[in-house]
Write a protein that holds these residues in place. Structure first.
Motif, PDB file in Angstrom:
ATOM      1  N   VAL A   8       0.864  -1.178   0.000  1.00  0.00           N
ATOM      2  CA  VAL A   8       0.000   0.000   0.000  1.00  0.00           C
ATOM      3  C   VAL A   8       0.905   1.234   0.000  1.00  0.00           C
ATOM      4  O   VAL A   8       1.859   1.314   0.788  1.00  0.00           O
ATOM      5  CB  VAL A   8      -0.917   0.015   1.237  1.00  0.00           C
ATOM      6  N   ARG A   9       0.624   2.180  -0.873  1.00  0.00           N
ATOM      7  CA  ARG A   9       1.429   3.400  -0.968  1.00  0.00           C
ATOM      8  C   ARG A   9       0.528   4.628  -0.872  1.00  0.00           C
ATOM      9  O   ARG A   9      -0.533   4.679  -1.487  1.00  0.00           O
ATOM     10  CB  ARG A   9       2.202   3.447  -2.289  1.00  0.00           C
ATOM     11  N   TYR A  10       1.004   5.607  -0.112  1.00  0.00           N
ATOM     12  CA  TYR A  10       0.308   6.897  -0.036  1.00  0.00           C
ATOM     13  C   TYR A  10       1.366   7.980   0.059  1.00  0.00           C
ATOM     14  O   TYR A  10       2.163   8.013   1.011  1.00  0.00           O
ATOM     15  CB  TYR A  10      -0.630   6.963   1.166  1.00  0.00           C
ATOM     16  N   THR A  32      -3.725   3.969   9.969  1.00  0.00           N
ATOM     17  CA  THR A  32      -2.403   3.651   9.436  1.00  0.00           C
ATOM     18  C   THR A  32      -2.021   4.655   8.359  1.00  0.00           C
ATOM     19  O   THR A  32      -0.917   5.218   8.366  1.00  0.00           O
ATOM     20  CB  THR A  32      -2.398   2.232   8.833  1.00  0.00           C
ATOM     21  N   VAL A  33      -2.921   4.840   7.395  1.00  0.00           N
ATOM     22  CA  VAL A  33      -2.716   5.820   6.323  1.00  0.00           C
ATOM     23  C   VAL A  33      -3.476   7.075   6.718  1.00  0.00           C
ATOM     24  O   VAL A  33      -4.709   7.105   6.676  1.00  0.00           O
ATOM     25  CB  VAL A  33      -3.215   5.289   4.969  1.00  0.00           C
ATOM     26  N   GLU A 105      -2.578   3.914  -3.335  1.00  0.00           N
ATOM     27  CA  GLU A 105      -2.273   2.919  -4.354  1.00  0.00           C
ATOM     28  C   GLU A 105      -2.002   1.561  -3.717  1.00  0.00           C
ATOM     29  O   GLU A 105      -1.329   1.473  -2.685  1.00  0.00           O
ATOM     30  CB  GLU A 105      -1.066   3.371  -5.181  1.00  0.00           C
ATOM     31  N   VAL A 106      -2.532   0.517  -4.346  1.00  0.00           N
ATOM     32  CA  VAL A 106      -2.401  -0.839  -3.831  1.00  0.00           C
ATOM     33  C   VAL A 106      -1.834  -1.738  -4.920  1.00  0.00           C
ATOM     34  O   VAL A 106      -2.268  -1.682  -6.074  1.00  0.00           O
ATOM     35  CB  VAL A 106      -3.756  -1.398  -3.351  1.00  0.00           C
ATOM     36  N   ASP A 107      -0.853  -2.539  -4.557  1.00  0.00           N
ATOM     37  CA  ASP A 107      -0.251  -3.496  -5.485  1.00  0.00           C
ATOM     38  C   ASP A 107      -0.283  -4.856  -4.792  1.00  0.00           C
ATOM     39  O   ASP A 107       0.461  -5.104  -3.847  1.00  0.00           O
ATOM     40  CB  ASP A 107       1.184  -3.089  -5.804  1.00  0.00           C
ATOM     41  N   GLY A 108      -1.191  -5.726  -5.245  1.00  0.00           N
ATOM     42  CA  GLY A 108      -1.365  -7.023  -4.619  1.00  0.00           C
ATOM     43  C   GLY A 108      -1.209  -8.157  -5.602  1.00  0.00           C
ATOM     44  O   GLY A 108      -0.783  -7.946  -6.748  1.00  0.00           O
TER      45      GLY A 108
END
Length: 231
Positions: A8-10, A32-33, A105-108
């Motif tokens: 997860v990116r912010y 968290t974010v 943004e999520v990269d799974g």
């Protein structure tokens, strides 16, 4: 991407989720974010976790929806209290603030399921009782109708206009409109709802329902666009 983790990116920060991890998103101090202190954003807006090897995104707000935006295709609206397993491994959670959108943004793990809107049930290829085939000309027109939905995202993911289809295929916009009207009427005759208006509703722009039907039922895919790039 490792199938056991998601990222997860912010802005400049990054979090890695394992199977037992959960990332919360919102303007509340315990999230968290941490989003900006903007009253248009929920204190606890969303939760992101890895469940059974797939990312699950939950709307934890009491009142505010958000959207999940895939790399291509329509935004998926997630209502308060709802959850979604996005149909792709990489996507963004888009939350509307007073000064603009915030993107998480999520990269799974990669997903291969077909794109669908939440809460919509569509017929599979095994149960569809519509026409066995349409003409090649009809198929080309519907493929061009779906082109922006197969190549764009966000506001760019929308059905093509009659003029855009006509320009790509060398046809008049009125001819394109007539072709799509015949296709819709044929589908209506086979019991597919939402393709024609009731008599008291004069609007006959059904490009989006037709495009969604074509994509969700596998009648059109990116390979039908006729060029390697899909441009």
């Amino acid at each position: 991407m490792d199938s056991s983790v998601a990222t997860v990116r912010y802005r400049a920060r990054r979090w890695v989720l394992g199977p037992d991890d959960r990332v919360t998103v919102g303007r509340g101090s315990r999230c968290t974010v941490r989003l900006p202190d903007d009253g248009h954003l929920s204190r606890l807006a969303a939760a992101i976790q890895l469940v059974g090897g797939a990312v699950l995104v939950s709307n934890t707000s009491a009142t505010k929806p958000f959207v999940v935006r895939p790399p291509v295709g329509e935004d998926l609206v997630v209502a308060p209290g709802a959850a979604i397993g996005p149909p792709c491994g990489r996507f963004a959670v888009v939350l509307a603030g007073s000064l603009g959108d915030e993107f998480v943004e999520v990269d799974g793990p990669a997903r291969e399921s077909a794109p669908m809107r939440p809460g919509i049930v569509t017929r599979s290829a095994d149960t569809f009782t519509g026409p066995d085939r349409f003409t090649a000309a009809q198929h080309r027109v519907v493929a061009e109708l779906c082109r922006p939905l197969l190549t764009g995202s966000g506001t760019a993911a929308r059905p093509a206009t009659y003029a855009e289809i006509g320009e790509r295929l060398g046809l008049s916009p009125q001819y394109v409109r007539n072709v799509l009207k015949v296709v819709r009427e044929n589908l209506t005759g086979y019991g597919i709802p939402g393709m024609v208006a009731a008599e008291q509703i004069p609007n006959d722009d059904f490009r989006l329902p037709l495009a969604r039907w074509a994509l969700w039922n596998g009648w059109v895919n990116r390979g039908d666009l006729g060029d390697p790039s899909g441009e």
